[in-house]
Design a protein around this motif. Structure first.
Motif, PDB file in Angstrom:
ATOM      1  N   THR A   1     -37.787  -1.770 -94.718  1.00 31.13           N
ATOM      2  CA  THR A   1     -36.676  -2.087 -93.831  1.00 31.13           C
ATOM      3  C   THR A   1     -36.005  -0.816 -93.315  1.00 31.13           C
ATOM      4  N   PRO A   2     -35.330  -0.897 -92.170  1.00 30.90           N
ATOM      5  CA  PRO A   2     -34.602   0.283 -91.670  1.00 30.90           C
ATOM      6  C   PRO A   2     -33.594   0.824 -92.682  1.00 30.90           C
ATOM      7  N   ALA A   3     -32.903  -0.075 -93.405  1.00 35.67           N
ATOM      8  CA  ALA A   3     -31.891   0.376 -94.366  1.00 35.67           C
ATOM      9  C   ALA A   3     -32.506   1.205 -95.479  1.00 35.67           C
ATOM     10  N   GLU A   4     -33.768   0.926 -95.817  1.00 36.39           N
ATOM     11  CA  GLU A   4     -34.451   1.676 -96.876  1.00 36.39           C
ATOM     12  C   GLU A   4     -35.054   2.983 -96.376  1.00 36.39           C
ATOM     13  N   THR A   5     -35.279   3.076 -95.064  1.00 34.61           N
ATOM     14  CA  THR A   5     -36.093   4.175 -94.543  1.00 34.61           C
ATOM     15  C   THR A   5     -35.394   4.959 -93.431  1.00 34.61           C
ATOM     16  N   TYR A   6     -35.538   4.498 -92.186  1.00 34.40           N
ATOM     17  CA  TYR A   6     -35.098   5.296 -91.046  1.00 34.40           C
ATOM     18  C   TYR A   6     -33.581   5.422 -90.937  1.00 34.40           C
ATOM     19  N   LEU A   7     -32.836   4.588 -91.644  1.00 30.73           N
ATOM     20  CA  LEU A   7     -31.376   4.720 -91.656  1.00 30.73           C
ATOM     21  C   LEU A   7     -30.877   5.547 -92.847  1.00 30.73           C
TER      22      LEU A   7
ATOM     23  N   ALA B   1     -35.450  21.750 -87.085  1.00 35.64           N
ATOM     24  CA  ALA B   1     -34.667  20.958 -86.128  1.00 35.64           C
ATOM     25  C   ALA B   1     -34.994  19.479 -86.303  1.00 35.64           C
ATOM     26  N   ILE B   2     -34.042  18.641 -85.948  1.00 35.81           N
ATOM     27  CA  ILE B   2     -34.247  17.188 -86.013  1.00 35.81           C
ATOM     28  C   ILE B   2     -33.906  16.569 -84.666  1.00 35.81           C
ATOM     29  N   HIS B   3     -34.850  15.779 -84.155  1.00 36.70           N
ATOM     30  CA  HIS B   3     -34.631  14.993 -82.930  1.00 36.70           C
ATOM     31  C   HIS B   3     -34.494  13.538 -83.365  1.00 36.70           C
ATOM     32  N   PRO B   4     -33.398  12.863 -83.002  1.00 37.20           N
ATOM     33  CA  PRO B   4     -33.173  11.509 -83.516  1.00 37.20           C
ATOM     34  C   PRO B   4     -33.821  10.395 -82.721  1.00 37.20           C
ATOM     35  N   GLY B   5     -34.402  10.699 -81.544  1.00 38.35           N
ATOM     36  CA  GLY B   5     -34.940   9.625 -80.714  1.00 38.35           C
ATOM     37  C   GLY B   5     -33.828   8.743 -80.202  1.00 38.35           C
ATOM     38  N   TYR B   6     -34.052   7.409 -80.202  1.00 37.90           N
ATOM     39  CA  TYR B   6     -32.984   6.467 -79.863  1.00 37.90           C
ATOM     40  C   TYR B   6     -32.998   5.338 -80.883  1.00 37.90           C
TER      41      TYR B   6
ATOM     42  N   TYR C   1     -42.126   8.234 -91.989  1.00 38.36           N
ATOM     43  CA  TYR C   1     -42.660   6.898 -91.770  1.00 38.36           C
ATOM     44  C   TYR C   1     -42.379   5.987 -92.958  1.00 38.36           C
ATOM     45  N   SER C   2     -42.172   4.731 -92.647  1.00 41.43           N
ATOM     46  CA  SER C   2     -42.000   3.717 -93.682  1.00 41.43           C
ATOM     47  C   SER C   2     -43.366   3.218 -94.129  1.00 41.43           C
ATOM     48  N   ASP C   3     -43.396   2.460 -95.195  1.00 43.11           N
ATOM     49  CA  ASP C   3     -44.660   1.896 -95.657  1.00 43.11           C
ATOM     50  C   ASP C   3     -45.266   0.969 -94.609  1.00 43.11           C
ATOM     51  N   ALA C   4     -44.412   0.225 -93.911  1.00 48.73           N
ATOM     52  CA  ALA C   4     -44.900  -0.700 -92.885  1.00 48.73           C
ATOM     53  C   ALA C   4     -45.543   0.035 -91.718  1.00 48.73           C
ATOM     54  N   ASP C   5     -45.150   1.293 -91.481  1.00 52.25           N
ATOM     55  CA  ASP C   5     -45.643   2.056 -90.337  1.00 52.25           C
ATOM     56  C   ASP C   5     -46.763   3.034 -90.677  1.00 52.25           C
ATOM     57  N   ALA C   6     -47.232   3.009 -91.906  1.00 55.02           N
ATOM     58  CA  ALA C   6     -48.175   4.039 -92.355  1.00 55.02           C
ATOM     59  C   ALA C   6     -49.423   4.129 -91.489  1.00 55.02           C
ATOM     60  N   GLY C   7     -49.856   3.011 -90.909  1.00 54.14           N
ATOM     61  CA  GLY C   7     -51.081   3.011 -90.128  1.00 54.14           C
ATOM     62  C   GLY C   7     -50.895   3.200 -88.640  1.00 54.14           C
TER      63      GLY C   7
ATOM     64  N   ASN D   1     -37.434   9.112 -86.302  1.00 53.77           N
ATOM     65  CA  ASN D   1     -37.666   7.847 -85.626  1.00 53.77           C
ATOM     66  C   ASN D   1     -39.134   7.476 -85.782  1.00 53.77           C
ATOM     67  N   ARG D   2     -39.560   6.487 -85.048  1.00 55.52           N
ATOM     68  CA  ARG D   2     -40.897   5.941 -85.237  1.00 55.52           C
ATOM     69  C   ARG D   2     -41.554   5.603 -83.898  1.00 55.52           C
ATOM     70  N   GLY D   3     -42.820   5.214 -83.961  1.00 57.65           N
ATOM     71  CA  GLY D   3     -43.497   4.609 -82.834  1.00 57.65           C
ATOM     72  C   GLY D   3     -43.495   5.420 -81.560  1.00 57.65           C
ATOM     73  N   GLU D   4     -43.182   4.713 -80.470  1.00 63.30           N
ATOM     74  CA  GLU D   4     -43.303   5.282 -79.126  1.00 63.30           C
ATOM     75  C   GLU D   4     -42.453   6.533 -78.914  1.00 63.30           C
ATOM     76  N   ILE D   5     -41.183   6.525 -79.344  1.00 64.19           N
ATOM     77  CA  ILE D   5     -40.335   7.682 -79.075  1.00 64.19           C
ATOM     78  C   ILE D   5     -40.777   8.893 -79.898  1.00 64.19           C
ATOM     79  N   ALA D   6     -41.284   8.669 -81.105  1.00 61.55           N
ATOM     80  CA  ALA D   6     -41.803   9.793 -81.883  1.00 61.55           C
ATOM     81  C   ALA D   6     -42.979  10.432 -81.159  1.00 61.55           C
ATOM     82  N   ARG D   7     -43.901   9.618 -80.653  1.00 64.94           N
ATOM     83  CA  ARG D   7     -45.051  10.156 -79.929  1.00 64.94           C
ATOM     84  C   ARG D   7     -44.606  10.876 -78.653  1.00 64.94           C
ATOM     85  N   ARG D   8     -43.567  10.334 -78.014  1.00 65.84           N
ATOM     86  CA  ARG D   8     -43.066  10.956 -76.781  1.00 65.84           C
ATOM     87  C   ARG D   8     -42.530  12.363 -77.060  1.00 65.84           C
ATOM     88  N   VAL D   9     -41.738  12.519 -78.115  1.00 66.10           N
ATOM     89  CA  VAL D   9     -41.188  13.834 -78.446  1.00 66.10           C
ATOM     90  C   VAL D   9     -42.300  14.782 -78.886  1.00 66.10           C
ATOM     91  N   PHE D  10     -43.270  14.273 -79.637  1.00 67.90           N
ATOM     92  CA  PHE D  10     -44.391  15.119 -80.079  1.00 67.90           C
ATOM     93  C   PHE D  10     -45.151  15.688 -78.875  1.00 67.90           C
TER      94      PHE D  10
END
Length: 676
Positions: A57-63, A79-84, A34-40, A11-20
C-alpha cells in the motif's frame, strides 16, 4: 552551484520512467524505489539502482518519507525528485530531504506550505491580486449558494470532491469527502465553493528560479474530466480571447511571485463559458499545484522545452531556461485508464496480455510533429489495485488542433490493448465528437454527453462489421483446433458424414451470450445462422501470425482482415472497426462456480472499508450496503432490489474480483424457497 550526480525518484511507474529519461540524457545516475506490488514493472529494471520498500500500500511504501530518504542514502543519491502525487506536495518531506543533505528537486517547503491548504491559498492569492472565488462554510450554506463543490483542502486528483445540488445532501457529502480526503492525503479538512455548471478548467505552466524570475509557458485546457479527474488535456487552450489569456498568464505570474516559487508548478483556474453567447469570460483561481503535472508533455511539445530538465537546472541553482513566447502548433494528451466507462468508470485490474500503442517516441522530447507514449506498463505487466488506474499518457503534436485530434484518435484505434478493460473507446469517441472538435468543452461535458462508450459496451462498427468480427473469432478457433490435432490432420474442419446443422461457437460479450454458426463448404468456411442459412460472409482457413491468427472475411464484395488472439478462454479480435473482447463460453458449466440469485459480487479486488447494513435487515433497492476501496477510490455497493440482506464480509477484509460480498433475497424468492 550544486551539481547533481544521481537522482532518486520518490515515485513509481510512468513518472519515474519519465524522469529517468531526462536524467540519462543529462548524464545523471538514477535510483528507483519500489513496493512489492511494483517489483515487476519496467521502471524498476530501467533504473541504475533500485531499492525495495517492503509492503504494497502507499502508506507502507511511497508515503514513507523516512524509508525513501534512507533508500537515497543507501544508493548514494544526492537528489530526490518527487514526481507527482504521493509526497510531491508534502512540505515536511521536502524539509526532511533538505535536512538530510540532499537536493530537493521542487519548490521550497514554505511555498508548498502556502499552497498546501486550499483555504489559506485562496486568501493569499486574493491578497496578491489574483482573481479568486469566494469560499462558503458548509454550516452557512443556503439554497442560493447551490450548486456547491465540496473539496479536500489538501487534496488533488478529484479525491475528496463532491458536487452538492440539495442542502439536504450537504452534510452527508461533506462527511464522505472528508473520509476520502483523510484516506488519500492524511488530512480530513474540506471546504465548499460555488460550482460552475458550464465552466472550463484552464491551467498555466510556470517555472521559477531562486533569482525571482518566473517563466510563464502558456496555458492548457483540462476541461474533459470524469469524477473531477482529467481525461483529455491540450495546449494551447482553444477558443479563449486574447484578454482572457493575458488575465490567466498575469494571474499565474502574480501567484508564483507571491510565494517566491522555485521550480515547475501549475496555477489552475476556472473560466466561465459565457463567451459562447457573446458575454465576458470570467477567470477565477482554483489552486496551485506545487509540482510537475501529469499533463506537462503538451506544454513541452508546443514550447520545445524539457520541464524535468528545467526542474533539475533550477534545483542546481541555475536560472529559468529560455523559451519561445508563443506556442507552436497544437498538442493533445489523453490519459489511458484501466477502467470501464460504461460501469461508472469502475477500475480494472489484471494482466495486460498485450499493450502495444504505435507511437513515434517514448518519454523523449519532440523534435518534430508526431506522437509520444509515456507509460508505466508494457505487455505482460500486472495492473494491481493499490494505486490509481492510469496506464499511460498518449500525446500527439501537430500543426493544427484538428490534425492533432484526428491523429491521436487513429493511434488509439490501432492500439492492441488486451487483457483488461480500458477507456480507449471513450477516448476515441471524445476526440472525434463534434463539440470537442469545435472546442465546446466544459467540466461537466462527460456527465451530460450521450456517448456510445458510456451508454454500454458494444461491438464497434456497422452490423456487417460486427458480424464479421464474431465470425472471425469462430474461424480462429477452427484454426487453433486443427493445429492442435495429433491425428487426422487431413480431415477438413467441422467435417460431418451427414450434415445436420452448423457448427456453433458460443461467446460472452459483456454478459450477453452470442452463438456464431459456421460450416465448411469444400475448404471455404461459411458464416451461417443457427438454421443453416448462409449469411453471405465467408473465410478461408486462417493464417497463423505471431501470437494469434489472421482471418480474412469476405462479405458483400469487401475483404476485412482481422487479427485474432486467443488466451485461455479469452478471444481478442482486432477488427478494422475496432477491438472486440470476447470470452469463449464452455459447453458445460461447473456447478461449483455458480452463485445464488441476488448475490452481490466484488467488481474488482479491494478492501472493505465500511459495512452499512446488518445481516437479516430489510433493505431497499439502491441502498448502500458496503463500501470498497480500490485504486485510491471508494466504490459503493448497493442493493439491486428490495429484500433481506446477508452480509458475507467484514470491515478491513481484502476481497478478490468475483467474491460474494452480500446476498439480497427478495420476498418472492424467500417464499419460493420456503415452498420448495
Amino acid at each position: 552551484m550544486t551539481v547533481i550526480a544521481k537522482i532518486l525518484v520518490a515515485n513509481r511507474g510512468e513518472i519515474a520512467r519519465r524522469v529517468f529519461t531526462t536524467a540519462r540524457r543529462l548524464g545523471i545516475g538514477t535510483v528507483a524505489v519500489y513496493s512489492d506490488a511494483d517489483a515487476g514493472l519496467p521502471f524498476v529494471a530501467e533504473a541504475d539502482l533500485a531499492v525495495r520498500l517492503p509492503g504494497n500500500t502507499p502508506a507502507e511504501t511511497y508515503l514513507r518519507g523516512d524509508l525513501v530518504i534512507e533508500a537515497a542514502k543507501k544508493a548514494g543519491a544526492d537528489a530526490i525528485h518527487p514526481g507527482y502525487g504521493f509526497l510531491s506536495e508534502n512540505a515536511d518531506f521536502a524539509r526532511a530531504v533538505i535536512a538530510a543533505g540532499l537536493t530537493w528537486i521542487g519548490p521550497t517547503p514554505e511555498s508548498i506550505d502556502s499552497m498546501g491548504s486550499k483555504i489559506a491559498a485562496k486568501e493569499l492569492m486574493a491578497a496578491a491580486g489574483v482573481p479568486v472565488f469566494g469560499q462558503i462554510d458548509p454550516a452557512d450554506a443556503t439554497e442560493a449558494d447551490l450548486p456547491l463543490l465540496v473539496k479536500a483542502s489538501a487534496g488533488g486528483g478529484g479525491r475528496g470532491m463532491r458536487i452538492v445540488r440539495s442542502l439536504g445532501d450537504l452534510a452527508g457529502q461533506v462527511e464522505l469527502a472528508s473520509t476520502e480526503a483523510a484516506s488519500a492525503f492524511g488530512d480530513a479538512t474540506v471546504f465548499c465553493e460555488p460550482y460552475l455548471e458550464n465552466g472550463r478548467h484552464v491551467e498555466v505552466q510556470v517555472v521559477g528560479d531562486t533569482f525571482g524570475n518566473v517563466l510563464v509557458l502558456g496555458e492548457r485546457d483540462c476541461s474533459l474530466q470524469r469524477r473531477h479527474q482529467k481525461v483529455v488535456e491540450e495546449a494551447p487552450a482553444p477558443g479563449l480571447s486574447d484578454q482572457t489569456r493575458r488575465t490567466l498568464h498575469e494571474g499565474a505570474a502574480l501567484a508564483a511571485k507571491a510565494i517566491g516559487y522555485v521550480g515547475a508548478g501549475t496555477v489552475e483556474f476556472m473560466v466561465s463559458t459565457s463567451s459562447t453567447s457573446g458575454g465576458q469570460e470570467r477567470v477565477s483561481f482554483l489552486e496551485m499545484n506545487t509540482r510537475l503535472q501529469v499533463e506537462h508533455p503538451v506544454t513541452e511539445a508546443v514550447f520545445g522545452i524539457d520541464l524535468v530538465e528545467a526542474q533539475v537546472r533550477v534545483a542546481e541553482g541555475g536560472t529559468v531556461p529560455e523559451a519561445p513566447t508563443h506556442p507552436r502548433g497544437h498538442a493533445v494528451e489523453v490519459r489511458l485508464y484501466a477502467e470501464d466507462p460504461a460501469a461508472d468508470y469502475q477500475p480494472q485490474s489484471g494482466l495486460l496480455d498485450a499493450f502495444d500503442i504505435p507511437t513515434d517516441l517514448a518519454f523523449d522530447q519532440f523534435t518534430t510533429y508526431g506522437t509520444r507514449l509515456d507509460s508505466g506498463f508494457v505487455s505482460g505487466s500486472e495492473v494491481g489495485t493499490h494505486y490509481d488506474a492510469m496506464l499511460a499518457k498518449v500525446i500527439c503534436w501537430a500543426p493544427t488542433r484538428e490534425l492533432a485530434l484526428r491523429q491521436l484518435a487513429g493511434v488509439l484505434h490501432r492500439s492492441r490493448l488486451h487483457g483488461i478493460r480500458t477507456n480507449r473507446d471513450l477516448l476515441v469517441e471524445l476526440l472525434g465528437h463534434p463539440d470537442v472538435v469545435a472546442g465546446r468543452m466544459t467540466t461537466n461535458f462527460l456527465a451530460e454527453a450521450e456517448l456510445d462508450a458510456l451508454g454500454g459496451r458494444h461491438v464497434p462498427g456497422r452490423p456487417a462489421d460486427q458480424g464479421c468480427a464474431l465470425f472471425a473469432a469462430a474461424v480462429a478457433l477452427v484454426g487453433e483446433s486443427v493445429r492442435s490435432r495429433r491425428v487426422q490432420q487431413a480431415i477438413p474442419a467441422g467435417w460431418r458424414n451427414v450434415y445436420s446443422g452448423p457448427q456453433v461457437e458460443t461467446f460472452d460479450l459483456d454478459g450477453t451470450e452470442i452463438r456464431v454458426g459456421w460450416r465448411d463448404a469444400r475448404g471455404v468456411l461459411e458464416f451461417v445462422d443457427l438454421y443453416g442459412e448462409v449469411t453471405g460472409a465467408t473465410a478461408t482457413m486462417p493464417e497463423e501470425i505471431a501470437g494469434g491468427w489472421r482471418v480474412v472475411v469476405e462479405h458483400d464484395g469487401l475483404l476485412r482482415a482481422h487479427d485474432v488472439f486467443l488466451n485461455a478462454d479469452r478471444v481478442d479480435v482486432q477488427a478494422p472497426s475496432g477491438h472486440v473482447a470476447l470470452r469463449r463460453v464452455p459447453r458445460f458449466v461447473d456447478p461449483a462456480e455458480q452463485v445464488s440469485a441476488g448475490s452481490l459480487l466484488a467488481p474488482m479486488p479491494g478492501t472493505v472499508i465500511a459495512v452499512q447494513a446488518e445481516s437479516g435487515a430489510e433493505v431497499e433497492a439502491g441502498q448502500t450496503l458496503l463500501v470498497l476501496e480500490a485504486m485510491k477510490m471508494q466504490h459503493s455497493i448497493t442493493a439491486p432490489g428490495d429484500g433481506v440482506v446477508e452480509i458475507a464480509v467484514k470491515v478491513g477484509q481484502q476481497v478478490s474480483a468475483g467474491d460474494v460480498l452480500a446476498v439480497v433475497t427478495s420476498e418472492e424468492e424467500s417464499t419460493n424457497e420456503e415452498s420448495a
